[in-house]
Structure formats: structure tokens, C-alpha cells
Design an enzyme around this catalytic site. Structure first.
Site, PDB file in Angstrom:
ATOM      1  CD  GLU A   1      39.432  35.836  32.117  1.00  0.00           C
ATOM      2  OE1 GLU A   1      39.263  35.618  33.324  1.00  0.00           O
ATOM      3  OE2 GLU A   1      38.985  36.850  31.554  1.00  0.00           O
TER       4      GLU A   1
ATOM      5  CD  GLU B   1      35.967  38.987  26.654  1.00  0.00           C
ATOM      6  OE1 GLU B   1      36.164  39.731  27.626  1.00  0.00           O
ATOM      7  OE2 GLU B   1      35.849  37.761  26.761  1.00  0.00           O
TER       8      GLU B   1
HETATM    9  C1  XIL Z   1      32.295  40.906  32.274  1.00  0.00           C
HETATM   10  C2  XIL Z   1      30.920  41.507  31.987  1.00  0.00           C
HETATM   11  O1  XIL Z   1      31.057  42.485  31.004  1.00  0.00           O
HETATM   12  C3  XIL Z   1      30.341  42.093  33.255  1.00  0.00           C
HETATM   13  O2  XIL Z   1      28.997  42.502  33.029  1.00  0.00           O
HETATM   14  C4  XIL Z   1      30.388  41.063  34.383  1.00  0.00           C
HETATM   15  O3  XIL Z   1      29.952  41.672  35.571  1.00  0.00           O
HETATM   16  C5  XIL Z   1      31.785  40.538  34.578  1.00  0.00           C
HETATM   17  O4  XIL Z   1      32.252  39.999  33.346  1.00  0.00           O
HETATM   18  N1  XIL Z   1      36.597  38.844  30.519  1.00  0.00           N
HETATM   19  C6  XIL Z   1      35.553  38.100  30.051  1.00  0.00           C
HETATM   20  C7  XIL Z   1      34.185  38.630  30.115  1.00  0.00           C
HETATM   21  O5  XIL Z   1      35.784  37.022  29.471  1.00  0.00           O
HETATM   22  O6  XIL Z   1      33.231  37.628  30.302  1.00  0.00           O
HETATM   23  C8  XIL Z   1      34.052  39.666  31.216  1.00  0.00           C
HETATM   24  O7  XIL Z   1      32.738  40.227  31.135  1.00  0.00           O
HETATM   25  C9  XIL Z   1      35.113  40.716  31.080  1.00  0.00           C
HETATM   26  C10 XIL Z   1      36.485  40.119  31.175  1.00  0.00           C
END
Ligand code: XIL
Length: 380
Positions: free
Chosen positions: A166, A271
Site C-alpha cells: 500500500e 486478499e
Molecule cells: C487486516 C486484518 O484482517 C485485521 O485483522 C487487522 O485488524 C487489520 O488488517 N490490507 C491488508 C491486510 O494488507 O493486512 C489487512 O488485514 C486488510 C487490508
């Protein structure tokens, strides 16, 4: 005559019953013996994110699903810098060691998430004892120590790393993170170099959300081109894909996938989850720091999901998996962000305490009908 008719009707009824029962048994068998990873074999890895309960073996029911259906894993939180190096020089490898050992024991594809990210990074990373920003040199050294230690520990065992997460905003410009402010855009190339030095075999990814957004697409394409032209080892682009029922458009998503593939790098869907909940917020990405207040009307399916929404959910996942299969030669891995609906971060983001249904398995770890559909789409 009447008796004969009766017997005929009974015999016919019995036959029908046998057919129905037989069909059900077949369907059950089909359901329980065909797994996603087998159906998608030779196409791309199919993965899931693991939370700490799963990694520590406490959530045995979910782990059965993981073992059956998935051949790739990523840690949902435990490898993020705030968790793995909570204080300078103090590393917590309890969870990550278990995570990697589990993946190896199951012969799975292991992704490390994530080395350099502004979020879930500990404060100490950027500050001195007085709370002031550290110098450029100090931050580079800290990045190097962090990456060298973490990647080095799992050298030859973690297949891909989300090296930088990001760093680009939706308009394609650089995010004004502490890494960017203190080091400048070079923090990205340095991170990739440090990771490559620590494990030359690991394949290195840039990962981000809202990748279908044309502005972000252009920014990421420009970044990857620049890194490649400078000889920086980058092997892949990760599209997070926290999607909704009506955003992003499939076309925008496909254009980004194609644009990244055209760079000559691998693409992974890193994701994947599909919220069915309403959103009135402008920002549809996955900006973890976005939080809005709970309102009852924004949590409409607290008890159960209406059939009409389940249907849209099903069709939307089908459309995305068809797209992934169409581009399978470019895709290394498709990873779901969690095993079952109960685990999903989307129940709490961007509003805490909602009930969402974004994954392939329900709260009881039962495969949703979409699982069978994906299996069928993959093997027409
Ligand atoms: C999220 C997790 O799922 C949560 O448990 C945590 O509280 C916050 O992060 N982008 C990403 C992930 O790259 O690491 C994030 O994961 C969601 C958005």
C-alpha cells in the site's frame, strides 16, 4: 385391478425415492471429496489467510477446511512489523514459526505478509527516544535490520513476500507515509533489495488494494516499470481484491490484471473477500484506518442472508473466478482473506460489529454452494 395399480404406484414411488436418495448421496460425496485445491491444480494456487487461533491449532474445525481445500497460506496479522518486532531488536517468532512449519508440513505455498507497510507498524520504527522522527539513515538501517532478520529466518521456506504494501494512493501518487516522508520513494527499491539479499530465491511482490482503480493502476504500473528499469528484483504484483457486490467493475479489474501481467511480472489475488453489506462511504478501498460509527440500518443481515443476496454473492464470485481462470497463465495464486465468514475482518471494517458473509465457507465451516460452482467452472 385396484390392487395391481396400488402396487405399481408403490413400486414407482419406491424407485423415485431410491433415485432421490441416491442423487443426494452422490451430491454429498461430490461435496465432501472434491476440494478446491484439486480442482484448481495446474491453474493457480488457492490460498487462505490464517489467524492466530488457527496457527496455534486451537480452531481445529477451520484447520480441517484449510487442509482439505487450500494449498497456499498467508498469515493474517502475525508477520506484520508491529507483531513480529514489537520493540526494537525484540522479535516475536512464536506465531510465524508455527505458521511456516504448518505450511511446510502440509506442503503448501507460503506467502509472507508483509515487510514494509505504514499500518500495523510499531511507533518505535520511525522515532527516537524523544519521540522525534529518526534520520533517513537510521530508518533505512531499521528497515534493513527488520527485513534481513525476518526474511533471513525463513530463507528458502517462504515462497513469496509482500515486500511493500500500500505505498500508492488511488490517484497514483505516493502515499505520504513515514517511510516516504523520511526516506523518499527510494524506500521501495531499498526494501526489495534488502529482501532479495536476505533470500535470493524468494519471489518478491508489491501488494495493494483498489488495484482496479485506473489511477492506482497507472501509479503501480509506473512504479513497477521504474523498479524493473533500475534492475530491482520484483517478481509480482498482488491485487488485494477486497470487493463488493457492485464494485469494482469486472472490466476495470480485468484491465488492471492485464496491465500488470503485460509488465512481465506474475499477478496474485492476495486478499479476496466479497462484502454483501451496504456502504454509503465514498472510499471503497481497504484503508484499514477508515472507521465509521455503527448504525443498525448498515447491518441488515444480522440474523441471516436473504436468498436474493446469496444469489448475487454467488454470481459475483463466479464472475471473478471465471476471470481468474481466463487469465490463469498470469496468476500465481488466489488467496481468500480468511477461512470462514465468522473470521473475516469485514465484520469489523469499516464499521465494528456488523455481520458479513464475504468468504467461501459459512460460520459452521460448511462450504457454500459457490465452492462447488468454482470446482465445476474449473473443470467444465
Ligand atoms: C487486516 C486484518 O484482517 C485485521 O485483522 C487487522 O485488524 C487489520 O488488517 N490490507 C491488508 C491486510 O494488507 O493486512 C489487512 O488485514 C486488510 C487490508
Amino acid at each position: 385391478m385396484i390392487n395391481r395399480n396400488k402396487s405399481l404406484i408403490m413400486a414407482f414411488g419406491l424407485l423415485l425415492l431410491l433415485i432421490i436418495v441416491g442423487f443426494d448421496v452422490m451430491k454429498e460425496k461430490e461435496k465432501s471429496t472434491v476440494y478446491l485445491k484439486d480442482a484448481l491444480q495446474d491453474k493457480f494456487y488457492i490460498g487462505t489467510a490464517l489467524n492466530t487461533d488457527q496457527i496455534m491449532g486451537r480452531d481445529t474445525a477451520a484447520m480441517q477446511v484449510v487442509k482439505h481445500h487450500f494449498n497456499a497460506i498467508v498469515a493474517e496479522n502475525c508477520m506484520k512489523s508491529a507483531n513480529i518486532q514489537p520493540r526494537e531488536g525484540v522479535f516475536n517468532f512464536n506465531f510465524s514459526d508455527r505458521f511456516v512449519a504448518f505450511g511446510e508440513a502440509q506442503n503448501m505455498f507460503i506467502n509472507g505478509h508483509t515487510l514494509i507497510w505504514h499500518s500495523q507498524a510499531p511507533k518505535w520504527f520511525f522515532t527516537d527516544q524523544n519521540g522525534n522522527d529518526v534520520s533517513r539513515d537510521v530508518l533505512i538501517q531499521r528497515m534493513k535490520d527488520h527485513i534481513t532478520t525476518v526474511v533471513g529466518r525463513y530463507k528458502g521456506r517462504v515462497h513469496t513476500w509482500d515486500v511493500v504494501n500500500e505505498a500508492i494512493l488511488d490517484d497514483g501518487s505516493f502515499r505520504r507515509s513515514k517511510f516516504y516522508e523520511i526516506i523518499g520513494e527510494e524506500f521501495i527499491s531499498l526494501a526489495f533489495q534488502f529482501a532479495h539479499e536476505a533470500d535470493p530465491q524468494a519471489r518478491l511482490y508489491y501488494n495493494d488494494y483498489s488495484m482496479s482503480n485506473p489511477g492506482k493502476r497507472a501509479g503501480v504500473v509506473a512504479l513497477v516499470k521504474k523498479l524493473m528499469a533500475a534492475g530491482i528484483p520484483i517478481d509480482g504484483v498482488g491485487m488485494q481484491a477486497h470487493i463488493g457486490l457492485d464494485h469494482p467493475s469486472l472490466l476495470d479489474f480485468e484491465q488492471s490484471l492485464q496491465a500488470f501481467a503485460d509488465l512481465g511480472v506474475k499477478v496474485s489475488i492476495t486478499e479476496l473477500d466479497l462484502t454483501v453489506l451496504p456502504s454509503t462511504w465514498k472510499n471503497r478501498g481497504a484503508e484499514v484506518s477508515d472507521q465509521y460509527e455503527y448504525q443498525k440500518q448498515m447491518n441488515p443481515y444480522a440474523e441471516q442472508l436473504p436468498d436474493s443476496i446469496s444469489k448475487s454473492f454467488h454470481e459475483r464470485y463466479e464472475a471473478f473466478f471465471k476471470l481468474f481462470l481466463k487469465h490463469q497463465q498470469h496468476i500465481e495464486r488466489v488467496t481468500l482473506w480468511g477461512v470462514n465468514d465468522g473470521h473475516s475482518w469485514r465484520n469489523n471494517w469499516p464499521v465494528r460489529g456488523r455481520t458479513d458473509y464475504p468468504l467461501l465457507f459459512d460460520r459452521q465451516n460448511h462450504a457454500k454452494p459457490i465452492v462447488l460452482s468454482i470446482i465445476q467452472i474449473a473443470n467444465p
